[in-house]
Design an enzyme around this catalytic site. Structure first.
Site, PDB file in Angstrom:
ATOM      1  N   LYS A   3      10.598  12.033  -1.703  1.00 52.92           N
ATOM      2  CA  LYS A   3      11.426  11.508  -2.799  1.00 52.92           C
ATOM      3  C   LYS A   3      11.378  12.412  -4.032  1.00 52.92           C
ATOM      4  O   LYS A   3      12.397  12.639  -4.689  1.00 52.92           O
ATOM      5  CB  LYS A   3      10.976  10.093  -3.185  1.00 52.92           C
ATOM      6  CG  LYS A   3      11.236   9.035  -2.123  1.00 52.92           C
ATOM      7  CD  LYS A   3      11.032   7.632  -2.654  1.00 52.92           C
ATOM      8  CE  LYS A   3       9.612   7.368  -3.108  1.00 52.92           C
ATOM      9  NZ  LYS A   3       8.640   7.440  -2.003  1.00 52.92           N
ATOM     10  N   ARG A  18      11.433  -2.659  -6.052  1.00 51.55           N
ATOM     11  CA  ARG A  18      10.461  -2.648  -4.965  1.00 51.55           C
ATOM     12  C   ARG A  18      10.502  -3.919  -4.113  1.00 51.55           C
ATOM     13  O   ARG A  18       9.977  -3.935  -3.004  1.00 51.55           O
ATOM     14  CB  ARG A  18       9.035  -2.492  -5.519  1.00 51.55           C
ATOM     15  CG  ARG A  18       8.735  -1.118  -6.082  1.00 51.55           C
ATOM     16  CD  ARG A  18       7.285  -1.013  -6.503  1.00 51.55           C
ATOM     17  NE  ARG A  18       6.962   0.257  -7.121  1.00 51.55           N
ATOM     18  CZ  ARG A  18       6.648   1.359  -6.480  1.00 51.55           C
ATOM     19  NH1 ARG A  18       6.609   1.347  -5.161  1.00 51.55           N
ATOM     20  NH2 ARG A  18       6.367   2.469  -7.124  1.00 51.55           N
ATOM     21  N   ARG A  20      -2.001  17.401   2.155  1.00 54.95           N
ATOM     22  CA  ARG A  20      -1.688  17.697   0.751  1.00 54.95           C
ATOM     23  C   ARG A  20      -2.955  18.021  -0.030  1.00 54.95           C
ATOM     24  O   ARG A  20      -3.979  17.373   0.097  1.00 54.95           O
ATOM     25  CB  ARG A  20      -0.975  16.490   0.130  1.00 54.95           C
ATOM     26  CG  ARG A  20      -0.445  16.720  -1.260  1.00 54.95           C
ATOM     27  CD  ARG A  20       0.646  15.730  -1.610  1.00 54.95           C
ATOM     28  NE  ARG A  20       0.227  14.339  -1.457  1.00 54.95           N
ATOM     29  CZ  ARG A  20       1.058  13.304  -1.554  1.00 54.95           C
ATOM     30  NH1 ARG A  20       2.344  13.513  -1.763  1.00 54.95           N
ATOM     31  NH2 ARG A  20       0.611  12.067  -1.398  1.00 54.95           N
ATOM     32  N   ARG A  36      -6.526  14.085  -2.762  1.00 55.42           N
ATOM     33  CA  ARG A  36      -6.588  12.797  -3.452  1.00 55.42           C
ATOM     34  C   ARG A  36      -7.245  11.758  -2.549  1.00 55.42           C
ATOM     35  O   ARG A  36      -7.095  11.789  -1.330  1.00 55.42           O
ATOM     36  CB  ARG A  36      -5.184  12.323  -3.832  1.00 55.42           C
ATOM     37  CG  ARG A  36      -4.543  13.175  -4.887  1.00 55.42           C
ATOM     38  CD  ARG A  36      -3.338  12.526  -5.534  1.00 55.42           C
ATOM     39  NE  ARG A  36      -2.473  11.805  -4.602  1.00 55.42           N
ATOM     40  CZ  ARG A  36      -1.232  11.447  -4.882  1.00 55.42           C
ATOM     41  NH1 ARG A  36      -0.708  11.758  -6.047  1.00 55.42           N
ATOM     42  NH2 ARG A  36      -0.498  10.792  -4.000  1.00 55.42           N
ATOM     43  N   ARG A  64      -0.255   1.508   2.682  1.00 55.14           N
ATOM     44  CA  ARG A  64       0.970   1.695   1.915  1.00 55.14           C
ATOM     45  C   ARG A  64       2.213   1.440   2.761  1.00 55.14           C
ATOM     46  O   ARG A  64       3.214   0.897   2.275  1.00 55.14           O
ATOM     47  CB  ARG A  64       1.007   3.112   1.328  1.00 55.14           C
ATOM     48  CG  ARG A  64       0.067   3.284   0.147  1.00 55.14           C
ATOM     49  CD  ARG A  64      -0.562   4.647   0.075  1.00 55.14           C
ATOM     50  NE  ARG A  64       0.277   5.658  -0.548  1.00 55.14           N
ATOM     51  CZ  ARG A  64      -0.097   6.931  -0.674  1.00 55.14           C
ATOM     52  NH1 ARG A  64      -1.264   7.333  -0.197  1.00 55.14           N
ATOM     53  NH2 ARG A  64       0.686   7.801  -1.257  1.00 55.14           N
TER      54      ARG A  64
END
Length: 216
Positions: free
Chosen positions: A13, A88, A127, A160, A171
């Site tokens: 996104k 959301r 990542r 992270r 998620r």
């Protein structure tokens, strides 16, 4: 043009939003950024939101909706907006539609970035982020020149804490239960284009442009 961009964590996104903004000269509205700005500037809405956050509570929908209503009426939204991270939930979507209709800022198009879990897993777990300058890398798709070291400031790269398979599953479950009904809601209105976001970024953006031209 007024656009919603949706998709799970790791769908791209952020990358696609940057390309859309450059192409269409519209305002980028991230609800997280919007909330932080209101709190930082001590606006009436920000102070109210801060009171909930100080108690460890979620900021209520009506407060977020009020912030969004105010935001999309700002001068930089004259050409349109790109909403990222909102709505959301189905309740937020239904209320937002009434707000947008009232002020003549109805949604023109919804981009739904779709990626299989296996690909999201590879993207998320690979990542790496520089804690000092914020540069983002990927061990496979965009590695740093020296493994584990930022190209920009030579700081040690970090993963992270929420970039794990376990957190991705959490998620995704939240996304399926809360956000999927929003996509279905706009699908019934004929506003959604489902994009295969597993393709190369340039192909994904090409498909997005075709979808937006169709809805222009």
């Amino acid at each position: 043009m007024n656009i919603l961009i949706m998709g799970p964590a790791g769908a791209g996104k952020g990358t696609m939003s940057d390309l859309i903004l450059k192409e269409y000269n519209i305002a980028h509205i991230s609800t997280g950024d919007m909330l932080r700005e209101n709190v930082r500037n001590s606006t009436a809405l920000g102070l109210e939101a801060q009171s909930y956050m100080n108690q460890g509570k979620l900021v209520p929908d009506d407060l977020i909706n009020a912030m969004v209503e105010d935001r999309i009426q700002q001068p930089d939204c004259a050409n349109g907006y790109l909403l990222d991270g909102f709505p959301r939930t189905l309740v937020q979507a239904e209320v937002f539609d009434k707000i947008a209709e009232k002020i003549g800022k109805e949604v023109d198009a919804v981009i739904d970035l779709q990626v299989k879990f296996e690909i999201l897993e590879e993207r998320i777990t690979g990542r790496r982020i520089c804690p000092k300058c914020g540069a983002i890398y990927h061990i496979h798709n965009h590695p740093s020149k020296v493994e584990g070291v930022c190209d920009v400031c030579e700081s040690e790269l970090q993963q992270r804490k929420d970039d794990t398979v376990e957190q991705l599953k959490v998620r995704m479950e939240a996304y399926e239960s809360s956000t999927k009904p929003v996509i279905d809601y706009y699908d019934q209105k004929g506003l959604v284009t489902h994009i295969d976001a597993a393709q190369k970024p340039e192909k994904v953006f090409e498909d997005i442009k075709k979808a937006l031209e169709k809805n222009a």
